[in-house]
Design a protein around this motif. Structure first.
Motif, short mmCIF file in Angstrom:
data_model
loop_
_atom_site.label_atom_id
_atom_site.label_comp_id
_atom_site.label_asym_id
_atom_site.label_seq_id
_atom_site.Cartn_x
_atom_site.Cartn_y
_atom_site.Cartn_z
N SER A 412 1.19 -1.37 -0.04
CA SER A 412 0.27 0.55 0.08
C SER A 412 0.90 1.54 -0.02
O SER A 412 -0.01 2.45 -0.24
CB SER A 412 -1.23 0.37 1.03
OG SER A 412 -0.04 0.10 1.98
N LEU A 521 -3.96 5.98 5.59
CA LEU A 521 -3.54 5.60 4.90
C LEU A 521 -4.20 3.61 5.34
O LEU A 521 -2.74 3.21 5.82
CB LEU A 521 -2.69 5.69 3.80
CG LEU A 521 -2.49 4.84 2.66
CD1 LEU A 521 -2.94 5.26 1.63
CD2 LEU A 521 -0.60 5.09 2.20
N GLY A 522 -4.63 3.31 5.13
CA GLY A 522 -5.17 2.31 6.50
C GLY A 522 -4.80 1.92 7.22
O GLY A 522 -4.55 2.37 9.00
N ARG A 542 -8.82 6.41 -3.02
CA ARG A 542 -7.17 5.85 -3.13
C ARG A 542 -7.63 4.38 -1.30
O ARG A 542 -7.16 3.62 -1.38
CB ARG A 542 -6.63 6.83 -2.71
CG ARG A 542 -5.47 6.20 -2.16
CD ARG A 542 -3.88 7.16 -2.16
NE ARG A 542 -3.00 6.83 -1.78
CZ ARG A 542 -1.68 7.59 -2.32
NH1 ARG A 542 -1.39 8.70 -2.31
NH2 ARG A 542 -0.73 7.11 -1.54
N THR A 543 -8.11 5.14 -0.46
CA THR A 543 -8.39 4.06 0.37
C THR A 543 -8.83 2.92 0.71
O THR A 543 -9.37 2.03 1.66
CB THR A 543 -8.25 4.71 1.87
OG1 THR A 543 -9.09 5.86 1.82
CG2 THR A 543 -7.24 5.98 2.18
N ARG A 544 -10.63 3.19 -0.07
CA ARG A 544 -10.92 2.47 -0.05
C ARG A 544 -11.17 0.73 -1.20
O ARG A 544 -10.23 0.96 -1.57
CB ARG A 544 -12.46 2.73 -1.58
CG ARG A 544 -13.91 1.88 -1.14
CD ARG A 544 -14.86 2.14 -1.99
NE ARG A 544 -16.22 2.98 -1.45
CZ ARG A 544 -16.36 4.35 -1.70
NH1 ARG A 544 -15.76 4.81 -2.78
NH2 ARG A 544 -17.35 5.13 -1.63
N ILE A 546 -7.89 -0.81 0.36
CA ILE A 546 -6.97 -0.81 0.68
C ILE A 546 -6.28 -1.91 0.57
O ILE A 546 -5.00 -2.15 0.10
CB ILE A 546 -6.66 0.30 0.70
CG1 ILE A 546 -5.01 0.37 1.09
CG2 ILE A 546 -6.54 -0.28 2.37
CD1 ILE A 546 -4.65 2.29 1.40
N TYR A 547 -6.73 -3.34 1.69
CA TYR A 547 -5.97 -4.41 1.45
C TYR A 547 -7.27 -5.69 1.35
O TYR A 547 -8.43 -5.31 1.00
CB TYR A 547 -5.96 -3.89 3.37
CG TYR A 547 -5.27 -3.71 3.87
CD1 TYR A 547 -3.32 -2.47 3.11
CD2 TYR A 547 -5.25 -2.51 4.19
CE1 TYR A 547 -2.83 -2.18 3.37
CE2 TYR A 547 -4.64 -1.71 5.72
CZ TYR A 547 -3.38 -0.89 4.98
OH TYR A 547 -2.86 -0.51 5.16
N THR A 576 -11.17 5.92 7.52
CA THR A 576 -10.94 7.57 7.13
C THR A 576 -12.16 7.87 6.91
O THR A 576 -12.23 8.68 7.01
CB THR A 576 -10.57 6.54 5.62
OG1 THR A 576 -9.18 6.57 4.91
CG2 THR A 576 -11.11 7.85 4.68
#
Length: 687
Positions: A412, A521-522, A542-544, A546-547, A576
């Motif tokens: 990430s 960011l996560g 960007r963060t939706r 993310i993992y 977020t």
């Protein structure tokens, strides 16, 4: 070799073979949590591990990596731990064979220790405790051999091997010193009673003991060449070497820097609870019987009291110095590993108890074969029951949680970034993947805690010329002192790279807040100059998702690192949304309602996507509904927002009924429901 000795070694070999067959398939294939990642990385890099350095473990781990190149570094060192654990169980078995002859009692001692949950768990991962268990077992065996020696030559030879074993054992884990301090006067007294104590024997034992410390030469050699990208401390000077050996940076004879309020009684009770749960009450009673019956047996009376003295000294001293709060599950998991050393004594005494009981029944009632058969049946039944009970939890062959956690974090992070790690979980997992697997060679790993040491900044500057340090070390409390720097100064000197903090930042240095902002960011936080404009819609995209994380919530034991990693990943899903909510609370104007809407949308999305999730998600969604309603509801139905808020407040209280704010939340629920009823009445009356 007599027939009994031969049978003892054959029985021990069979025990070791069985334990090995049990352990090897259960060994973890990937990097575990805790210190394991650091220990494996240290062996990969041929650096120095955290105090006191563990040179023997590091060298053995490096050797195993070279011998098993087809396995990953983590798998090979984990496998080494499993084999060392099996050997330790064999040492306990041969100890009982030496004292009371081969039989079910010897197998009980070794097997019981092997399949106890604590020993089994820590034999599946790369940790120093299995090697310490082996040295404990060797110390018991050599003590028993010394006790049973028939002549002066045997006693002198065994005492020298024992001194060497003690020295080597102290190259691994210093808790062994408590057993050594009990064993030394016992050995000297035995030699004195046989009129064999002289200057020559003392010198020879002393030389053997000092010879065991030779692996410590590795520390200054590794530090001098400074080729390891990860290494702890500067051992090129005598003061630096002593600082490391005595664990000054942790606190000598302490588990952590900070003192806790735990007292000896609480710690001893926790240890007793562990014994009752892990070894069971019958085993403890059998150990007591072993001590009682051995006290009447002149052949092993002295040895049984030596083991008891070791157990008492170790338990009392450790309870005094173990300054961690065992009421917290994760810290209890840290503490309980040290109880393995005392568990070994209990298992040997239990084995002696069974052997002495069977021998006593045979002397008084005859029918020796019947009693021995009954002993074997009891031993096999107990061990089989413990294997069945503990196998599922101790089988780590499919456990890859911590490694996947580290891989997701590294994936990430943007290219050529600096990652400020904090804590064992992100620090050790990322270091292992970065240095041993060569994953993401473009990023720079900087440990926040280590930056407070001058040796770390100097070494990291040598291996990471792209990272700039504005001083010799980071002092969070007194950044204005000479040669120190603050976090704000560090970030200002490295603005050419993106900087991420994983996990979080310490509270002691808030200087960064003057010039920088923190965007989630996560699991990590993006530290950006305060003047950079934040675009909420872009950051949400960007963060939706993310993992790629699929582990169920609350699916691991509370004291495990897997539980911590899983919890971090679950909470990362809503960071977020929480950030946008908090940002909206602190601002005024038209953008406020938009931020509340984004926060509500994200919360609702993640809550509806999961059936089992952290309780705070319900509370946060309820608050987001209420704030969106107050800010103008932006096209959403007031009825649905009021219903959603009341419903999730109720769900939160069902999961967390002891929340201190529970009365206020109940009052809020009643107010929301009344407001919803008034709204519905108004709608019905509107023509």
């Amino acid at each position: 070799m007599s027939g009994e000795h031969r049978r003892g070694w054959l029985l021990t070999g069979a025990t070791v073979a069985c334990v090995t067959a049990l352990y090897v398939p259960c060994v973890q294939r990937t990097v575990p949590g805790g210190d394991s990642g650091e220990l494996i990385t240290t062996a990969c890099e041929l650096g120095v591990a955290h105090p006191p350095g563990y040179p023997l473990f590091t060298l053995l781990a490096r050797l195993v990596m070279c011998l098993l190149p087809s396995l990953s570094s983590a798998h090979s060192v984990n496998l080494m731990s499993g084999l060392l654990g099996a050997a330790a169980c064999g040492a306990l078995c041969i100890t009982v064979c030496k004292l009371s002859g081969p039989g079910p009692g010897a197998v009980l001692a070794g097997g019981l220790f092997a399949v106890s949950k604590l020993c089994w768990q820590w034999s599946m991962v790369a940790e120093v405790f299995t090697l310490n268990n082996l040295f404990v077992g060797l110390l018991f065996f050599l003590s028993a051999s010394f006790h049973c020696a028939e002549n002066a030559h045997q006693r002198r030879k065994i005492s020298q091997w024992g001194a060497l074993c003690c020295g080597l054992g102290l190259c691994n884990q210093h808790t062994l010193v408590l057993y050594v301090l009990v064993a030394i006067p016992w050995v000297l007294h035995r030699l004195y009673s046989h009129r064999e104590l002289c200057l020559r024997s003392l010198v020879s034992m002393g030389m053997c003991f000092l010879g065991g410390f030779l692996p410590y030469i590795y520390l200054p050699v590794s530090s001098y060449y400074n080729t390891a990208r990860w290494s702890w401390g500067d051992q090129t000077t005598l003061s630096g070497l002593l600082t490391h050996l005595l664990r000054v940076e942790y606190g000598t004879f302490s588990l952590a820097k900070a003192e806790s309020s735990m007292n000896m009684t609480t710690m001893l009770k926790a240890q007793l609870d562990h014994c009752l749960e892990d070894l069971s009450l019958p085993v403890l009673l059998l150990a007591g019987v072993g001590l009682l019956l051995s006290s009447w047996d002149r052949t092993c009376c002295s040895m049984s009291w030596l083991l008891t003295a070791m157990l008492l000294v170790y338990s009392l001293f450790f309870a005094w110095r173990a300054n961690l709060d065992v009421t917290r599950p994760l810290l209890l998991g840290v503490v309980e590993r040290f109880w393995l050393q005392s568990d070994a004594v209990v298992c040997v005494l239990a084995g002696l108890g069974l052997s002495q009981t069977l021998a006593g029944l045979e002397r008084r009632l005859g029918n020796g074969g019947v009693w021995k058969t009954a002993g074997w049946v009891l031993t096999m039944a107990l061990l089989a029951h413990m294997v069945q009970t503990n196998h599922r939890e101790c089988d780590q062959s499919r456990n890859s949680v911590v490694e996947r956690f580290g891989r997701e974090l590294l994936a990430s992070i943007p290219a050529d970034s600096i990652i400020l790690t904090r804590g064992d979980l992100p620090g050790n997992s990322l270091r292992y993947l970065h240095y041993c697997h060569g994953l993401r060679p473009d990023v720079h790993l900087v440990d926040q805690e280590m930056m407070t040491y001058t040796w770390y900044v100097a070494k990291l500057g040598h291996h990471h010329p792209g990272v700039h340090f504005p001083g010799r070390w980071w002092d969070p409390l007194h950044p204005e002192e000479k040669d120190t720097f603050s976090l704000e100064q560090f970030l200002s000197r490295n603005t050419q790279k993106d900087v991420f903090a994983c996990i979080g930042l310490p509270d002691g240095d808030p200087s960064w807040e003057r010039s920088f902002s923190r965007w989630p960011l996560g699991v990590c936080d993006f530290l950006v100059p305060a003047q950079r404009q934040f675009h909420p819609n872009e950051w949400v995209r960007r963060t939706r998702n993310i993992y790629n994380w699929s582990e169920p919530h609350n699916s691991f034991h509370p004291s495990s690192w897997e539980r911590v990693a899983n919890e971090e990943m679950w909470q990362a899903r809503m960071k977020t949304a929480f950030f946008l909510f908090d940002l909206a609370e602190r601002m005024q104007g038209e953008g406020k309602a938009h931020l509340f809407e984004l926060s509500y949308t994200l919360y609702k999305e993640i809550v509806e996507a999961h059936s089992n999730y952290p309780p705070n998600w319900d509370k946060n969604l309820a608050l987001a509904c209420e704030r969106l309603l107050r800010s103008g509801h932006r096209g959403y139905s007031p009825d649905s927002l009021l219903t959603c808020s009341a419903q999730h407040f109720k769900l939160y209280l069902e999961k967390e009924p002891t929340d201190p704010q529970a009365p206020a939340i109940r009052s809020a629920i009643a107010h929301l429901l009344k407001e919803r009823d008034r709204h519905r009445e108004t709608v019905r009356q509107t023509p």
